[in-house]
Design an enzyme around this catalytic site. Structure first.
Site, PDB file in Angstrom:
ATOM      1  N   TYR A 294       0.850  -1.208   0.000  1.00  0.00           N
ATOM      2  CA  TYR A 294       0.000   0.000   0.000  1.00  0.00           C
ATOM      3  C   TYR A 294       0.887   1.261   0.000  1.00  0.00           C
ATOM      4  CZ  TYR A 294      -4.333   2.619   0.769  1.00  0.00           C
ATOM      5  OH  TYR A 294      -5.411   3.473   0.631  1.00  0.00           O
TER       6      TYR A 294
ATOM      7  N   LYS B 149      -3.035   8.400   3.034  1.00  0.00           N
ATOM      8  CA  LYS B 149      -4.251   8.252   3.861  1.00  0.00           C
ATOM      9  C   LYS B 149      -3.999   8.736   5.294  1.00  0.00           C
ATOM     10  CE  LYS B 149      -7.189   6.436   0.846  1.00  0.00           C
ATOM     11  NZ  LYS B 149      -8.206   7.304   0.212  1.00  0.00           N
TER      12      LYS B 149
HETATM   13  O1  0WE Z   1      -6.869   3.148  -1.591  1.00  0.00           O
HETATM   14  C1  0WE Z   1      -6.920   2.118  -2.222  1.00  0.00           C
HETATM   15  C2  0WE Z   1      -6.484   2.065  -3.676  1.00  0.00           C
HETATM   16  C3  0WE Z   1      -6.334   3.390  -4.343  1.00  0.00           C
HETATM   17  C4  0WE Z   1      -5.545   3.354  -5.619  1.00  0.00           C
HETATM   18  C5  0WE Z   1      -5.642   2.335  -6.551  1.00  0.00           C
HETATM   19  C6  0WE Z   1      -4.896   2.388  -7.717  1.00  0.00           C
HETATM   20  C7  0WE Z   1      -4.901   1.282  -8.728  1.00  0.00           C
HETATM   21  C8  0WE Z   1      -4.539   1.765 -10.112  1.00  0.00           C
HETATM   22  C9  0WE Z   1      -4.686   4.396  -5.865  1.00  0.00           C
HETATM   23  N1  0WE Z   1      -3.955   4.459  -6.986  1.00  0.00           N
HETATM   24  C10 0WE Z   1      -4.040   3.487  -7.919  1.00  0.00           C
HETATM   25  N2  0WE Z   1      -3.286   3.597  -9.047  1.00  0.00           N
HETATM   26  C11 0WE Z   1      -3.455   2.780 -10.115  1.00  0.00           C
HETATM   27  O2  0WE Z   1      -2.721   2.899 -11.104  1.00  0.00           O
HETATM   28  N3  0WE Z   1      -7.350   0.966  -1.589  1.00  0.00           N
HETATM   29  C12 0WE Z   1      -7.694   1.011  -0.191  1.00  0.00           C
HETATM   30  C13 0WE Z   1      -7.414  -0.339  -2.256  1.00  0.00           C
HETATM   31  C14 0WE Z   1      -6.094  -1.011  -2.101  1.00  0.00           C
HETATM   32  O3  0WE Z   1      -5.054  -0.655  -2.877  1.00  0.00           O
HETATM   33  C15 0WE Z   1      -3.981  -1.417  -2.503  1.00  0.00           C
HETATM   34  C16 0WE Z   1      -4.354  -2.258  -1.462  1.00  0.00           C
HETATM   35  C17 0WE Z   1      -5.701  -2.005  -1.176  1.00  0.00           C
HETATM   36  C18 0WE Z   1      -6.555  -2.634  -0.140  1.00  0.00           C
HETATM   37  C19 0WE Z   1      -2.677  -1.420  -2.997  1.00  0.00           C
HETATM   38  C20 0WE Z   1      -1.754  -2.301  -2.452  1.00  0.00           C
HETATM   39  C21 0WE Z   1      -2.109  -3.149  -1.409  1.00  0.00           C
HETATM   40  C22 0WE Z   1      -3.419  -3.144  -0.899  1.00  0.00           C
END
Ligand code: 0WE
Length: 254
Positions: free
Chosen positions: A154, A161
């Protein structure tokens, strides 16, 4: 009808799997008027379809990294409604390479981008819409467990966050003087379009199913109902807070 006639401004709908969509739909079911932002032309059509389905009053372009576009959005909403009762911020982005491997390898540019899109944008929106936020208005943003605990991969988003939750506290003080509340919802993982781009996401969903007190993942309805509570006078005494909607996962030790 907890939000009858209330005007809700929603940033972050991309499609019907978006967290912002779940929130918008719940608000609509409770009588709110909606305006939905889209970040760029390629997603305009999809957001227009969602707006049509939900009976939204307007869609408007707003790339939250642009002060000019935020200003234009504020002007557009001022002429549409002249005031806002609920502002939902459900926007985040980090480069793919910053959501894998070692956090220590995060580049200056990647870190800046993640913090700009995912944290600073809340500050910018609150400032641009400050004059339009009615007494009793509610600002809601989305956070994740990875803000306070290390979640593998993450990385820069975890730091973004953490900053976002701190922004919520400082903004709560600034806007509290006008009777406006600011809170975050810390949601469990949801299979959105953003999530489908993340390797190992289904392992995370499986872990929540096995280990959370409720033994299940959360739904868009779970998030929508918490956002409804935070948007409505049911939460009139709550501001600056982060509320978990994660089937209880965050309370667990070993
Ligand atoms: O906040 C998030 C994800 C937000 C996010 C997702 C992406 C995917 C595509 C931000 N930037 C990008 N950029 C991209 O190119 N989450 C809480 C979901 C999430 O994301 C992770 C998680 C979890 C859970 C990434 C790594 C590990 C766990």
């Amino acid at each position: 009808m907890l939000l009858q006639g209330k005007r809700a401004l929603i940033f972050g709908v991309v499609n019907q799997r978006s967290i912002a969509y779940g929130i918008a739909r719940t608000f609509r079911e409770h009588g709110a008027k909606l305006a939905l932002s889209y970040a760029s032309e390629p997603i305009e059509r999809r957001v227009a379809e969602v707006a049509e389905e939900l009976g939204a009053d307007r869609i408007f372009k707003c790339d939250v990294t642009s002060d000019a576009e935020i200003e234009a959005a504020a002007d557009s909403i001022a002429s549409l409604w002249g005031g806002v009762d609920v502002l939902v911020h459900s926007v985040a982005f980090a480069n793919r390479e910053d959501l894998r491997g070692r956090f220590i390898d995060t580049s200056r540019e990647g870190y800046k981008l993640a913090l700009d899109v995912s944290s600073y944008s809340l500050v910018a929106l609150c400032r641009a819409f400050e004059k339009q936020l009615r007494p009793g208005a509610s600002v809601i943003t989305m956070s994740y467990y990875g803000s306070g605990k290390v979640v593998a991969n993450y990385n820069a988003m975890g730091v973004a966050k953490a900053a976002l939750e701190a922004c919520v506290r400082y903004l709560a003080v600034d806007l509290g003087a006008r009777g406006v509340r600011v809170n975050a919802v810390s949601a469990g993982p949801v299979k959105t379009m953003a999530a489908s781009a993340i390797a190992g996401f289904s392992d995370i969903l499986n872990a929540i199913e096995r280990k959370s007190p409720l033994r299940r993942n959360i739904t868009l309805e779970d998030i929508g109902r918490c956002a409804l509570y935070l948007a409505s006078p049911l939460s009139s005494g709550t501001t600056g807070d982060t509320v978990f909607v994660d089937a209880g996962y965050n309370i667990m030790g070993v």
